[in-house]
Design a protein around this motif. Structure first.
Motif, PDB file in Angstrom:
ATOM      1  N   PRO A 118      -0.761  -3.475  12.972  1.00 24.95           N
ATOM      2  CA  PRO A 118      -1.558  -4.607  12.477  1.00 24.95           C
ATOM      3  C   PRO A 118      -0.664  -5.777  12.091  1.00 24.95           C
ATOM      4  O   PRO A 118       0.539  -5.632  11.858  1.00 24.95           O
ATOM      5  N   LYS A 119      -1.269  -6.912  12.061  1.00 22.80           N
ATOM      6  CA  LYS A 119      -0.551  -8.117  11.674  1.00 22.80           C
ATOM      7  C   LYS A 119      -0.247  -8.089  10.179  1.00 22.80           C
ATOM      8  O   LYS A 119      -1.095  -7.718   9.367  1.00 22.80           O
ATOM      9  N   ALA A 120       0.962  -8.466   9.829  1.00 21.14           N
ATOM     10  CA  ALA A 120       1.369  -8.433   8.425  1.00 21.14           C
ATOM     11  C   ALA A 120       0.585  -9.454   7.612  1.00 21.14           C
ATOM     12  O   ALA A 120       0.237 -10.537   8.095  1.00 21.14           O
ATOM     13  N   SER A 121       0.270  -9.089   6.368  1.00 18.15           N
ATOM     14  CA  SER A 121      -0.485  -9.961   5.461  1.00 18.15           C
ATOM     15  C   SER A 121       0.232 -10.016   4.125  1.00 18.15           C
ATOM     16  O   SER A 121       0.840  -9.038   3.681  1.00 18.15           O
ATOM     17  N   VAL A 122       0.137 -11.172   3.476  1.00 21.02           N
ATOM     18  CA  VAL A 122       0.784 -11.350   2.172  1.00 21.02           C
ATOM     19  C   VAL A 122      -0.054 -10.751   1.054  1.00 21.02           C
ATOM     20  O   VAL A 122       0.447 -10.576  -0.061  1.00 21.02           O
ATOM     21  N   PHE A 123      -1.314 -10.442   1.333  1.00 17.63           N
ATOM     22  CA  PHE A 123      -2.196  -9.866   0.322  1.00 17.63           C
ATOM     23  C   PHE A 123      -2.166  -8.348   0.442  1.00 17.63           C
ATOM     24  O   PHE A 123      -2.307  -7.797   1.534  1.00 17.63           O
ATOM     25  N   ARG A 175      -4.284  -6.132  -0.698  1.00 15.56           N
ATOM     26  CA  ARG A 175      -5.547  -5.484  -0.356  1.00 15.56           C
ATOM     27  C   ARG A 175      -5.885  -5.613   1.130  1.00 15.56           C
ATOM     28  O   ARG A 175      -6.719  -4.871   1.653  1.00 15.56           O
ATOM     29  N   ASP A 176      -5.255  -6.543   1.817  1.00 15.54           N
ATOM     30  CA  ASP A 176      -5.523  -6.722   3.249  1.00 15.54           C
ATOM     31  C   ASP A 176      -4.513  -6.011   4.138  1.00 15.54           C
ATOM     32  O   ASP A 176      -4.641  -6.057   5.361  1.00 15.54           O
ATOM     33  N   GLN A 177      -3.524  -5.351   3.557  1.00 13.73           N
ATOM     34  CA  GLN A 177      -2.519  -4.681   4.357  1.00 13.73           C
ATOM     35  C   GLN A 177      -3.080  -3.391   4.952  1.00 13.73           C
ATOM     36  O   GLN A 177      -3.812  -2.652   4.295  1.00 13.73           O
ATOM     37  N   GLN A 178      -2.739  -3.138   6.207  1.00 12.96           N
ATOM     38  CA  GLN A 178      -3.171  -1.942   6.922  1.00 12.96           C
ATOM     39  C   GLN A 178      -1.960  -1.200   7.469  1.00 12.96           C
ATOM     40  O   GLN A 178      -0.963  -1.815   7.850  1.00 12.96           O
TER      41      GLN A 178
END
Length: 548
Positions: free
Chosen positions: A159-164, A166-169
């Motif tokens: 998955p695409k990296a996220s700074v949040f 709660r949105d990390q997978q």
């Protein structure tokens, strides 16, 4: 006349030389044909044995391999099924090494070499896709190095990296394994593949890796690890290892006594795989005086007496004078008793209390028993009769004595770790071993023996070549030689002064008289035409064709 004879001889000589030249050309052509046939059959008999160079290759790798073999001038051909490239057996290893130096075959997997050909100005998305393809290809190459795996395919979902947070997978991975024929992977090998993939991708947990074989069986399903008997395959292997270890120890300790192959042992182990945790707190009375421990001791003592002390209820009544004496209720004092003695004899009250507290006998026990403990061992040992070699070198066998049986029994108990409290059992039996049957292999017929078949093929090639050459010689070369020998003039020479002129064409001879005149020569020619018109026709045909 002599001039005419000379002319006739000259024409005959020219005709014979031309005929000889044609015969020589035919002879050379026949010899060349025979040599060509011999060369063809020699090459056919010496055809090299082709062996497999590579098989089960991709189309791209196959084209690259063929191009490299053509560049190296190595002959090749394809198998009947078209799935293998064959080269001469003497050049297999050399060709493989040369192709390996060129990185062939690549196996169809694209590794990190894809990053070496990056174009200028590519987007970040394309770079990420190329990196993922390269990572998948490298993992496929690593997994294919396992002996049981023929082809591996890996799909990564990163998955695409996220700074949040709660949105990390977490990333996931799917592995498809094409196993070799008759091969399988056990639980440890599947776990190794899972951990190999999980360790190669950042933040990829092992639980997110799925492994499937070519038949669609899910190999990484941990929920199906327990069998119908509620035993994990690793537990079954653990039991087998313990049993084999006990058997090996027992046989190794008894073998030096009875000799090799004279002892057999089998073990059966009952293993407790339950994980037990136990806590106990026990209270019991102190039976032994020495075990008694005083915790606390309390003592209380009081004394009460009615001597000369004032008694009664305090107040006005106690201050009044006593009443008149009446008859005494108590017995009079004894004769000679004094008042002091009477007062001392009055009763005294005494009270004593003691409280003792003892420690309570309490036992607290916490037991944690690990799984895999041995509950019971059953071992059976069979010992052959003792071999005895006499003075003549002949080997006989005798039963074991009681002392020898006891010695073997004690050694076996020590080797297996015998425990009477655990309920282990050991049985040692002395018996004569039955001789191993000798396997008699049937004789392989000559026509089924591989070596004889190979020799037969070589001999057949040689025999066929010889037969073909003989047939070519008899059917083609021999008739040509006979015809040439039959059509060659036997005698062609110029006349001399002291002998008659001789003319020979096609095997026929005609003599001209010595010093004959023109008329005589003409008459002789006419007579020759009458006697042998075929020869004259041949001469005239040669003249008309220009062969003078």
């Amino acid at each position: 006349m002599a001039a005419g004879n000379n002319a006739a001889l000259t024409n005959g000589s020219g005709l014979g030389s031309m005929s000889q030249m044609g015969n020589k050309l035919l002879l050379v052509a026949g010899a060349a044909a025979v040599i060509a046939v011999m060369a063809v059959f020699w090459l056919w008999s010496q055809q090299p044995d082709y062996r497999v160079l590579f098989s089960n290759y991709s189309d791209k790798d196959g084209g690259s391999i063929v191009a490299a073999l053509e560049k190296m001038n190595v002959p090749y051909k394809f198998s009947d099924s078209g799935t293998a490239i064959l080269v001469p057996a003497a050049q297999v290893h050399q060709a493989r090494l040369k192709l390996a130096s060129d990185g062939l075959p690549k196996g169809g997997n694209i590794g990190f070499e894809i990053l070496e050909n990056q174009k200028f100005g590519v987007s970040q998305f394309v770079e990420q896709v190329n990196f993922q393809r390269a990572l998948e290809g490298e993992l496929e190459r690593s997994i294919q190095s396992i002996g049981a795996v023929e082809v591996a395919r890996i799909h990564l979902a990163i998955p695409k990296a996220s700074v949040f947070v709660r949105d990390q997978q977490k990333p996931t991975a799917s592995v498809l394994l094409n196993l070799r024929a008759g091969r399988s992977l056990d639980v440890q090998q599947v776990g190794a593949v899972v951990h190999l993939v999980a360790s190669s991708v950042p933040d990829l947990p092992a639980a997110n890796v799925t492994v499937v074989d070519q038949n669609g069986n899910l190999l990484s399903d941990t929920s199906k690890k327990m069998g119908a008997n509620n035993l994990d395959p690793t537990q079954i292997k653990y039991i087998d290892d313990i049993q084999q270890s006990i058997v090996k120890r027992v046989e190794s300790i008894i073998t030096p006594i009875v000799g090799a192959k004279n002892v057999r042992a089998e073990a059966s182990a009952e293993i407790d795989f339950s994980n037990v945790e136990q806590a106990a707190e026990t209270y019991k009375p102190n039976q032994k005086p020495d075990d008694i421990t005083i915790r606390s001791l309390q003592s209380n003592e009081s004394n009460t007496s009615s001597g000369g002390a004032a008694t009664g209820v305090p107040g006005a009544l106690s201050n009044q004078p006593p009443a008149a004496a009446t008859a005494p209720i108590v017995a009079p004092p004894a004769v000679g008793a004094t008042p002091a003695a009477t007062a001392a004899a009055e009763p005294v009250n005494s009270q004593k209390n003691m409280t003792t507290n003892y420690e309570v006998d309490k036992t607290v026990r916490y037991v944690q028993q690990g799984m895999g403990g041995i509950k019971r061992l059953n071992v059976a040992v069979v010992v052959n009769n003792m071999p005895v070699i006499d003075k003549k070198g002949k080997t006989t066998y005798r039963p074991l004595t009681a002392a020898e049986k006891t010695q073997i029994n004690d050694l076996a108990q020590q080797a297996m770790g015998f425990s009477k409290e655990r309920g282990d059992s050991l049985t040692v039996v002395n018996s004569s071993f039955a001789g191993e049957p000798v396997e008699i292999l049937p004789d392989v017929p000559l026509w089924k023996n591989p070596e004889v078949i190979e020799y037969g093929k070589d001999a057949l090639r040689f025999i066929v070549g010889i037969v073909v050459l003989l047939m070519v010689y008899k059917k083609a070369l021999s008739p040509v030689l006979r015809k040439l020998m039959a059509g060659t003039p036997k005698l062609l020479k110029a006349p001399e002064d002291d002998e008659d002129a001789v003319v020979s064409l096609s095997g026929e001879q005609a003599k001209l008289p010595k010093n004959s005149s023109y008329e005589q020569s003409l008459e002789a020619a006419k007579q020759l035409a009458k006697d042998n018109p075929r020869m004259v026709a041949s001469v005239v045909a040669n003249w008309t064709s220009g062969n003078e």
